[in-house]
Scaffold this active site. Structure first.
Site, short mmCIF file in Angstrom:
data_model
loop_
_atom_site.label_atom_id
_atom_site.label_comp_id
_atom_site.label_asym_id
_atom_site.label_seq_id
_atom_site.Cartn_x
_atom_site.Cartn_y
_atom_site.Cartn_z
N GLU A 15 0.81 -1.21 0.00
CA GLU A 15 0.00 0.00 0.00
C GLU A 15 0.86 1.28 0.00
O GLU A 15 0.41 2.35 0.38
CB GLU A 15 -0.94 -0.02 1.21
N SER A 184 -6.98 -2.16 1.47
CA SER A 184 -7.12 -1.66 0.10
C SER A 184 -7.51 -2.76 -0.88
O SER A 184 -7.25 -2.66 -2.07
CB SER A 184 -5.84 -0.97 -0.37
N SER A 318 -11.19 10.68 0.04
CA SER A 318 -11.48 9.48 0.83
C SER A 318 -12.80 9.63 1.58
O SER A 318 -13.28 10.74 1.84
CB SER A 318 -10.35 9.21 1.82
#
Length: 358
Positions: A15, A184, A318
């Site tokens: 990530e 993720s 986000s």
């Protein structure tokens, strides 16, 4: 004197790129009149470095050139000496996702350094990133979840057929195969038969040595954002309109086709129940600073916690900051300042602990 804020980004994690996006957004949001902002990068090989103070808005973060002769241990020692030797008032924002950033390891280092840092502590980070351990704890306190099993690489190698039989007997198809300690949606597969299951298990074991298999829940995916320490507060619920059977890495970060709906269109009673469960999850994991709790909501309005995220993606697009803006109008920059205040509060409280007998 300004508070020094050190933003850690990158890291030895799949990530890595997402961390860089989060760090850019955080650095640009920090008030440079109030804080002296520094960036510290960690390369994919674990080499640490710093670019010094950041005074202007950034478009992207680069890792810079690392000394190929430098080991991770030596580079870490050099950065720590350079950045923290003066011991001015400071706080660290570990804008790191996944392995070595969200799993308690960096938190342990910062605890040893005795500096305040944003987000969850060692225990809550280590448990929160491990889907199997989180599920085991939630099952003990009655937090609703889908049926699941988990197993290690060693178990699978020694008892391959037994593992597959257990999955088919307890979970069935369709099922989701997930590395235990990644976020993720990296390494996650939806399987409809044993052939797909076998391929998914092999792939997931390239990312972790423990795997979780969940029974599929047909429902909407929703999220609650939690902020606080001892007295956590919950945001409204939000959801994404899905174009696929689940949100994989590309759907979240590459394709850009997910449409957030905030607040989610659900009854008030269900909304309240989600917030109560989110607060319970935060507290049972001994959370601090922030946490995102992800749910499945069925057509019959049954709730199932999917997972938690102890340092969720925090770019300007986000879900976490969007949820709070819809809840009480707080801006992205104000949320970051709140995180810093909570980090300092927790650090001050920890200093009241006595480490000697008299």
């Amino acid at each position: 004197m300004k508070t020094q804020v050190y933003v850690l980004y990158g890291g030895k994690s799949v990530e890595h790129e997402i961390s860089k996006r989060t760090a850019v957004a955080i650095i640009n949001a920090l008030d440079k009149e109030k804080y002296d902002v520094y960036s510290i990068y960690i390369s994919s090989e674990g080499i640490w470095g710093t670019t010094g103070m950041v005074k202007e808005e950034l478009k992207e973060l680069q890792e810079g050139k690392s000394d190929s002769a430098m080991t991770p241990t030596l580079s870490l020692a050099k950065v720590l000496q350079e950045c923290f030797s003066q011991r001015e008032e400071c706080v660290v924002i570990p804008a790191l996702h996944g392995t070595h950033g969200e799993d308690g390891t960096i938190q342990g280092l910062l605890e040893l350094m005795d500096v305040p840092y944003v987000g969850n502590g060692i225990l809550s980070s280590a448990i929160g990133i491990d889907k199997a351990m989180t599920k085991e704890i939630f099952s003990k306190v009655g937090i609703p979840q889908a049926e699941y099993v988990f197993f290690t690489l060693h178990e699978w190698q020694r008892h391959t057929n037994r593992v597959y039989d257990q999955i088919e007997r307890k979970i069935g198809y369709p099922c989701f195969v997930k590395p235990a300690k990644l976020g993720s949606s990296v390494g996650i597969h939806r399987c409809q038969n044993q052939d797909e299951l076998k391929e998914a298990v092999k792939d997931s074991f390239t990312f972790d040595q423990k795997i979780v298999v969940d029974k599929e829940v047909i429902g909407r995916e929703m999220q609650i954002a939690v902020i606080g320490n001892e007295d956590p507060k919950c945001s409204v619920a939000g959801e994404y309109i899905l174009e696929k059977s689940f949100m994989d890495y590309n759907a979240k970060y590459v394709d850009g086709k997910l449409i957030p709906i905030i607040p989610a269109n659900i009854p008030d009673s269900l909304h309240q129940k989600m917030q109560e469960i989110s607060q319970q999850a935060f507290q049972v994991l001994n959370g601090s600073g922030l946490m995102r709790v992800d749910f499945f909501v069925t057509e019959e309005n049954e709730l199932y916690v999917n997972e938690v995220n102890t340092f969720p993606g925090f770019t300007g697009h986000s879900m976490f900051p969007a949820l709070w803006e819809a809840t009480n109008g707080i801006t992205y920059s104000e949320i970051i300042e709140k995180f810093i205040d909570l980090a300092i509060e927790r650090h001050q409280n920890s200093r009241q602990i006595q480490y000697t007998r008299g």
